[in-house]
Design an enzyme around this catalytic site. Structure first.
Site, PDB file in Angstrom:
ATOM      1  N   ARG A 174      -3.109  11.385   8.572  1.00 34.06           N
ATOM      2  CA  ARG A 174      -2.999  10.357   7.404  1.00 34.06           C
ATOM      3  C   ARG A 174      -2.138   9.274   7.939  1.00 34.06           C
ATOM      4  O   ARG A 174      -1.315   9.351   8.794  1.00 34.06           O
ATOM      5  CB  ARG A 174      -2.518  10.879   6.324  1.00 34.06           C
TER       6      ARG A 174
ATOM      7  N   GLN B 118      -2.509  10.975  -9.164  1.00 35.87           N
ATOM      8  CA  GLN B 118      -1.190  11.625  -8.895  1.00 35.87           C
ATOM      9  C   GLN B 118      -0.356  11.737 -10.086  1.00 35.87           C
ATOM     10  O   GLN B 118       0.738  12.374 -10.182  1.00 35.87           O
ATOM     11  CB  GLN B 118      -0.664  11.083  -7.789  1.00 35.87           C
TER      12      GLN B 118
ATOM     13  N   ASP C 114       6.194   5.458   1.228  1.00 37.34           N
ATOM     14  CA  ASP C 114       5.493   6.167   2.327  1.00 37.34           C
ATOM     15  C   ASP C 114       5.986   5.361   3.577  1.00 37.34           C
ATOM     16  O   ASP C 114       5.794   6.111   4.613  1.00 37.34           O
ATOM     17  CB  ASP C 114       4.201   6.029   2.161  1.00 37.34           C
TER      18      ASP C 114
HETATM   19  O1  MRU Z   1      -1.638   9.649  -1.049  1.00 31.23           O
HETATM   20  P1  MRU Z   1      -0.458  10.339  -1.778  1.00 31.23           P
HETATM   21  O2  MRU Z   1      -0.466  10.954  -2.788  1.00 31.23           O
HETATM   22  O3  MRU Z   1       0.096  11.191  -0.354  1.00 31.23           O
HETATM   23  O4  MRU Z   1       0.717   9.214  -1.692  1.00 31.23           O
HETATM   24  C1  MRU Z   1       1.946   9.464  -2.112  1.00 31.23           C
HETATM   25  C2  MRU Z   1       2.858   8.342  -2.836  1.00 31.23           C
HETATM   26  O5  MRU Z   1       2.375   7.315  -2.323  1.00 31.23           O
HETATM   27  C3  MRU Z   1       4.162   8.688  -2.981  1.00 31.23           C
HETATM   28  O6  MRU Z   1       4.630   7.877  -4.001  1.00 31.23           O
HETATM   29  C4  MRU Z   1       4.918   8.567  -1.551  1.00 31.23           C
HETATM   30  O7  MRU Z   1       4.443   9.366  -0.796  1.00 31.23           O
HETATM   31  C5  MRU Z   1       6.451   9.065  -1.985  1.00 31.23           C
HETATM   32  S1  MRU Z   1       6.584  10.845  -2.120  1.00 31.23           S
HETATM   33  C6  MRU Z   1       8.226  11.352  -2.479  1.00 31.23           C
END
Ligand code: MRU
Length: 347
Positions: free
Chosen positions: A83, A194, A234
Site C-alpha cells: 500500500r 471504516q 497516514d
Molecule cells: O485505508 P485505511 O483504512 O488503512 O486508512 C486508515 C486511515 O486513513 C486512518 O485514519 C489512518 O491510518 C490513521 S490510523 C491510526
C-alpha cells in the site's frame, strides 16, 4: 485497553480480520511473509500503524525461512509494494532493514523477531502517550461544559488501526478512564465504511457514539453540535500537511468555517521528514468496486453484496489536509504546531 488487533505468537501473528467486522470478529493466523503482505493488500489488516507492525513481523517471518541478504531485500521489496500512502509501512521496513543488515544471517531470525516485538510495543506506548496528551485537551474543553464533550472523528483511527489504543481515539479512551464525559460522532467513511469499525470498537469500550453519513458532518458543525474534530493520519509531510482517509479534508474545511478546532493524532512513525509538502504524498487509487458495491448482511443475517452502480468511478482513498487547517498535531511527544512539526520533533 483490552482490544488487541495484533497478537504476536511464538511462530506467527494473530490478527483480527477487519474485512469481516463489524458483523464477525474473526481471527487470522499469519505465519509467512506472503500472508502478511496479502493481509495488508486486502485490508484484513489496515490503519497506518498496524500496517507498519504487520510488515515488521512479515520481515521477521521471512527471516525464519531464509535469512540471507537477498531474502531480506526481497522481503522488504514485497512488503513495500502493498500500500502506498501510509508511511508507517516504509518506516517499519526501513527500521527492520537497517537493524538486520549488519546482523550475520545465522542470527537474523531471532534479531528480527525481537525488533518486530519492539515495533509492536513501541506503537502501543506511543499511542498511550499521545492519548494522555490529547486527554488533557479534552479535559480542559469538557470542564467548560455542562454536558458531554462532543468529538467528531473520521475513518477508523482507533485501536483497530494500531497495535493498541489507537491514535485519534486514544485521547477519548484515556479521557473515559479519567471519568470525563465524551460522546463521539462517527462518520461512516464511504466507500469502505471504516466508521463502522470505529462504532464497533467504541461500543466494545462502552464509549457513547453516534454513526452519521459523511455528508451530515457540516450540518452538525453548523448547528453547534461538534466541539472538536480529531482524526488520525497516514503521512504527515515536513510542512505539516497531512494525508488521511478521503473526506478528512472536507471535515477540516467545515471545522475552519465554524471555528471548531481540528486536531491530528499520530505517532512519530507517521511523520515523513523526507516528504516536503502534501503534494508529494502518494495517494492510493483503489478499485471502482469499492464505490460500486455495498457489503452487509441480508434479512437472514448472511453476508451479502449489492451492486449499486456499474459506470465509471474514481476512488482516491486518501486526501491531504493543508497544515493551515490543522489546529495542532498530537504525537507521543506532545502537541505540535503543524508547520513546525519536523523542527519540534528534532529538539
Ligand atoms: O485505508 P485505511 O483504512 O488503512 O486508512 C486508515 C486511515 O486513513 C486512518 O485514519 C489512518 O491510518 C490513521 S490510523 C491510526
Amino acid at each position: 485497553m483490552k482490544l488487541a488487533p495484533l497478537t504476536p505468537l511464538d511462530d506467527a501473528i494473530c490478527v483480527i480480520d477487519q474485512t469481516r467486522l463489524p458483523f464477525t470478529c474473526a481471527k487470522l493466523t499469519l505465519a509467512k511473509l506472503e500472508a502478511c503482505a496479502q493481509a495488508i493488500e486486502t485490508m484484513q489488516v489496515r490503519g497506518a500503524p498496524l500496517i507498519g507492525a504487520t510488515a515488521a513481523f512479515g520481515i521477521a517471518l521471512a527471516m525464519r525461512t531464509d535469512a540471507s541478504d537477498a531474502a531480506l531485500e526481497q522481503a522488504v521489496a514485497r512488503l513495500a509494494r502493498t500500500r502506498p500512502t501510509a508511511v508507517n509501512l516504509h518506516w517499519a521496513l526501513a527500521r527492520m532493514a537497517t537493524h538486520l543488515r549488519p546482523v550475520p544471517p545465522a542470527l537474523r531470525a531471532a534479531a528480527a523477531w525481537t525488533e518486530a516485538l519492539a515495533v509492536h510495543a513501541g506503537d502501543i506506548a506511543a499511542n498511550l502517550a499521545l492519548g494522555q496528551h490529547g486527554a488533557r485537551l479534552l479535559s480542559q474543553a469538557a470542564s467548560t461544559l455542562a454536558r458531554p464533550l462532543r468529538v467528531m472523528t473520521h475513518c477508523n483511527a482507533g485501536a483497530l488501526a494500531t497495535c493498541g489504543w489507537g491514535t485519534a481515539l486514544a485521547p477519548v479512551y484515556v479521557a473515559q478512564q479519567q471519568g470525563i464525559a465524551v460522546e463521539v460522532w462517527v462518520s461512516e467513511t464511504r466507500p469502505r465504511n471504516q466508521g463502522l469499525l470505529t462504532a464497533w470498537e467504541l461500543a466494545e469500550a462502552g464509549v457513547p457514539h453516534t454513526l452519521i453519513a459523511d455528508n451530515a458532518a457540516g450540518h452538525l458543525m453548523r448547528q453547534g453540535l461538534v466541539d472538536i474534530v480529531i482524526t488520525g493520519a497516514d503521512r504527515i509531510a515536513a510542512n505539516g500537511d497531512t494525508a488521511n482517509k478521503v473526506g478528512t479534508y472536507l471535515k477540516a474545511l467545515a471545522a475552519r468555517e465554524h471555528g471548531i478546532p481540528f486536531y491530528i493524532a499520530a505517532p512519530t512513525s507517521t511523520v515523513d521528514a523526507h516528504c516536503p509538502t502534501g503534494d508529494a504524498i502518494p495517494i492510493e487509487a483503489r478499485s471502482a468496486d469499492e464505490v460500486q458495491v455495498l457489503h452487509g448482511l441480508d434479512d437472514a443475517g448472511q453476508a451479502a453484496s449489492l451492486r449499486i452502480f456499474s459506470g465509471a468511478c474514481a476512488n482516491p482513498a486518501f486526501d491531504v489536509t493543508p497544515a493551515a487547517l490543522i489546529t495542532g498535531i498530537f504525537t507521543e511527544h506532545g502537541l505540535h504546531t503543524p508547520a513546525r512539526i519536523t523542527e519540534s520533533l528534532q529538539r
